[in-house]
Enzyme design. Structure first.
Site, PDB file in Angstrom:
ATOM      1  N   LYS A  44      20.635  16.324 -14.063  1.00 30.72           N
ATOM      2  CA  LYS A  44      19.488  15.433 -13.804  1.00 30.72           C
ATOM      3  C   LYS A  44      19.589  14.214 -14.719  1.00 30.72           C
ATOM      4  O   LYS A  44      19.793  14.338 -15.925  1.00 30.72           O
ATOM      5  CB  LYS A  44      18.205  16.199 -14.098  1.00 30.72           C
ATOM      6  CG  LYS A  44      16.950  15.606 -13.494  1.00 30.72           C
ATOM      7  CD  LYS A  44      15.857  16.662 -13.511  1.00 30.72           C
ATOM      8  CE  LYS A  44      14.615  16.194 -12.782  1.00 30.72           C
ATOM      9  NZ  LYS A  44      13.914  15.163 -13.497  1.00 30.72           N
ATOM     10  N   HIS A  75       0.850  -1.223   0.000  1.00 33.67           N
ATOM     11  CA  HIS A  75       0.000   0.000   0.000  1.00 33.67           C
ATOM     12  C   HIS A  75       0.871   1.254   0.000  1.00 33.67           C
ATOM     13  O   HIS A  75       0.435   2.313   0.453  1.00 33.67           O
ATOM     14  CB  HIS A  75      -0.954   0.055   1.206  1.00 33.67           C
ATOM     15  CG  HIS A  75      -1.827  -1.143   1.358  1.00 33.67           C
ATOM     16  ND1 HIS A  75      -3.193  -1.112   1.152  1.00 33.67           N
ATOM     17  CD2 HIS A  75      -1.532  -2.418   1.696  1.00 33.67           C
ATOM     18  CE1 HIS A  75      -3.698  -2.325   1.362  1.00 33.67           C
ATOM     19  NE2 HIS A  75      -2.708  -3.132   1.694  1.00 33.67           N
ATOM     20  N   GLU A 127      11.091   4.253 -18.418  1.00 31.74           N
ATOM     21  CA  GLU A 127       9.951   5.053 -18.911  1.00 31.74           C
ATOM     22  C   GLU A 127       9.526   4.584 -20.305  1.00 31.74           C
ATOM     23  O   GLU A 127       8.334   4.399 -20.585  1.00 31.74           O
ATOM     24  CB  GLU A 127      10.342   6.538 -18.975  1.00 31.74           C
ATOM     25  CG  GLU A 127      10.521   7.167 -17.596  1.00 31.74           C
ATOM     26  CD  GLU A 127      11.226   8.528 -17.634  1.00 31.74           C
ATOM     27  OE1 GLU A 127      11.336   9.138 -16.571  1.00 31.74           O
ATOM     28  OE2 GLU A 127      11.667   8.970 -18.712  1.00 31.74           O
TER      29      GLU A 127
END
Ligand SMILES: N[C@@H](CC(=O)O)C(=O)O
Length: 478
Positions: free
Chosen positions: A329, A193, A336
């Site tokens: 970055k 969860h 992806e």
């Protein structure tokens, strides 16, 4: 058309009339009409699908030649033309958009015309002079789009699976198993969860993923078995009209040899022509794989999130600068891309299901969509998995300290106390720890629920995160 055209064009005739075709073109008049009718996506037929059609035409030319249904020299010339295409020649001659005439007649005629024109050249004749070798009467002898295209989807699917998806899956499974061994002793906090859960081994996460992919590979093997059963020989309506009685059996044997795969003639030709079930079956297995692969790629992104504000339990190899504006970055680009391809495969599967239910009476005319979606799904999944393996999975490193810190700080460690102090006491300890910031250990000792030695034995992360072996009796091990 009375005027003599210049030498850059030739005149071809079909049942609708005359048209000018570039002299250099190996395709003919029916292909030309199809390119005019279907300027839809600009996407040309997949190489694997062209290969599949050409292999079928090679097999049919061999068998029709042996059975004297077409002249020997014509059979040989068609076979030579087919071999040239299979070797990579004339690829730019397959030009009909993938969204085209129902059933695939346009692409099929494109194949027939290219082979006929090249066979004519081989026999010393001129392209477009279809007396000696005709796309319909010789290359297509005893065949119809209606039995050739369902067969081509089967062969194309089998070729794509063996060349692309299966080797890619094997590579990914091996890479994940190697990481499982490498990370076997790294303890991290489980999360269920998206909340703290009991500790697990990072290596076991990778082993689970390897197992999941291996089960998908087995499902795909099982589901693709139906692709080996061919309705070739059914011709226009699954009755075999215009075929030699020995053709159907022989052509499947020749095709088996050509692709080195045990193919069989379909027990019922009409069934093989009407039902798209074999494709739905394989596509369903691909959707199933895509579902879990997307989940794995999402997990990789979560575990790599950060570097300062996320989990950063693992580091995916940086493969390119991530941002056009934010310096330094590195984004999880391979994962992806994997997710997006998985979504595309699921979309293709939905379209395949719709196309498959849209058959009417003897034929399903939606086959071009099924052909493209199925073979493309197999190929993009295979290419994705191969790229993910090479550029991501094999280079993953573990951040052991961070994994351990999360595992040690997890509130769910209190679960190990259940058998000793009971669920309600353990819940009170967890609540107090969250409210006060005190450790679970400290609260248990303060409350006198267990002593230090007992606690040390119970709150052992190594032991807690080890998988309980499967045993049916004492002394037996799995
Ligand atoms: N699909 C065509 C047959 C063919 O192209 O061979 C039809 O049923 O009309």
């Amino acid at each position: 058309m009375n005027q003599q055209p210049d030498s850059s064009v030739r005149i071809e005739r079909d049942s609708m009339g005359d048209r000018l075709i570039p002299s250099s073109a190996y395709y003919g008049i029916q292909t030309l009409r199809a390119t005019e009718n279907f300027p839809i996506s600009g996407i040309k037929p997949l190489h694997t699908y062209v290969d599949a059609c050409i292999l079928i035409k090679k097999a049919t030319a061999i068998v029709n030649g042996e059975l004297s249904c077409i002249p020997q020299d014509v059979s040989k010339a068609i076979v030579q033309a087919a071999d040239e295409v299979l070797a990579g020649k004339f690829r730019d001659q397959f030009v009909v958009d993938v969204y085209q005439a129902g059933a695939g007649t346009s692409h099929h005629m494109n194949v027939n015309e290219v082979l006929a024109n090249r066979a004519l050249e081989i026999l010393g004749d001129e392209k477009g002079n279809y007396k000696l070798v005709s796309p319909n009467d010789h290359v297509n002898y005893g065949q119809s789009t209606n039995d050739v295209i369902p067969t081509a989807i089967r062969i194309g699917g089998l070729l794509a699976l063996s060349k692309t998806l299966h080797p890619a899956l094997e590579g990914a499974i091996q890479a994940l198993e190697e990481k499982a061994v490498q990370f076997q002793d790294t303890v991290r906090s489980g999360r269920t969860h998206m909340q703290d859960a009991v500790p697990v081994r990072l290596g076991e996460n990778f082993r689970a993923w390897a197992h999941i992919l291996s089960e998908h590979q087995n499902r795909i093997y099982t589901n693709s078995g139906d692709l080996m059963v061919l309705g070739l020989g059914g011709s226009a309506a699954g009755t075999g009209m215009n075929t030699h009685p020995q053709y159907r059996g022989r052509v499947v044997t020749v095709l088996s040899e050509l692709i080195d795969c045990p193919l069989e003639p379909a027990p019922h030709l009409m069934a093989a022509m009407q039902s798209m079930a074999p494709f739905v079956n394989v596509s369903g297995a691909l959707r199933n794989l895509a579902t879990d692969l997307a989940k794995i790629s999402h997990d990789l992104r979560l575990m790599d999130s950060g570097p300062k504000t996320g989990f950063k339990e693992i580091q995916l190899p940086p493969v390119q600068p991530g941002s056009s504006i934010m310096p330094g970055k590195y984004n999880p680009v391979m994962a992806e891309m994997t997710s997006m391809v998985c979504f595309q495969v699921m979309g293709y599967d939905s379209a395949i299901a719709l196309a498959s239910l849209a058959g009417q009476l003897e034929l399903n005319v939606m086959m071009p969509l099924i052909a493209y979606n199925l073979i493309h799904s197999i190929e993009i999944l295979g290419n994705t998995i191969a790229a993910l393996t090479e550029r991501c999975l094999t280079g993953i490193t573990a951040n052991q300290e961070r994994c351990l810190a999360f595992a040690e700080g997890s509130l769910a460690l209190v679960t190990a106390l259940n058998p000793h102090i009971g669920y309600l006491n353990a819940a009170a300890v967890a609540k107090e720890s969250l409210e006060t910031g005190k450790s679970l250990r400290q609260i248990v000792l303060e409350k006198g629920l267990m002593n230090e030695a007992e606690l040390a034995e119970v709150l052992n992360l190594e032991q807690m995160s080890a998988i309980v072996p499967l045993k049916y009796q004492d002394g037996e091990s799995d």
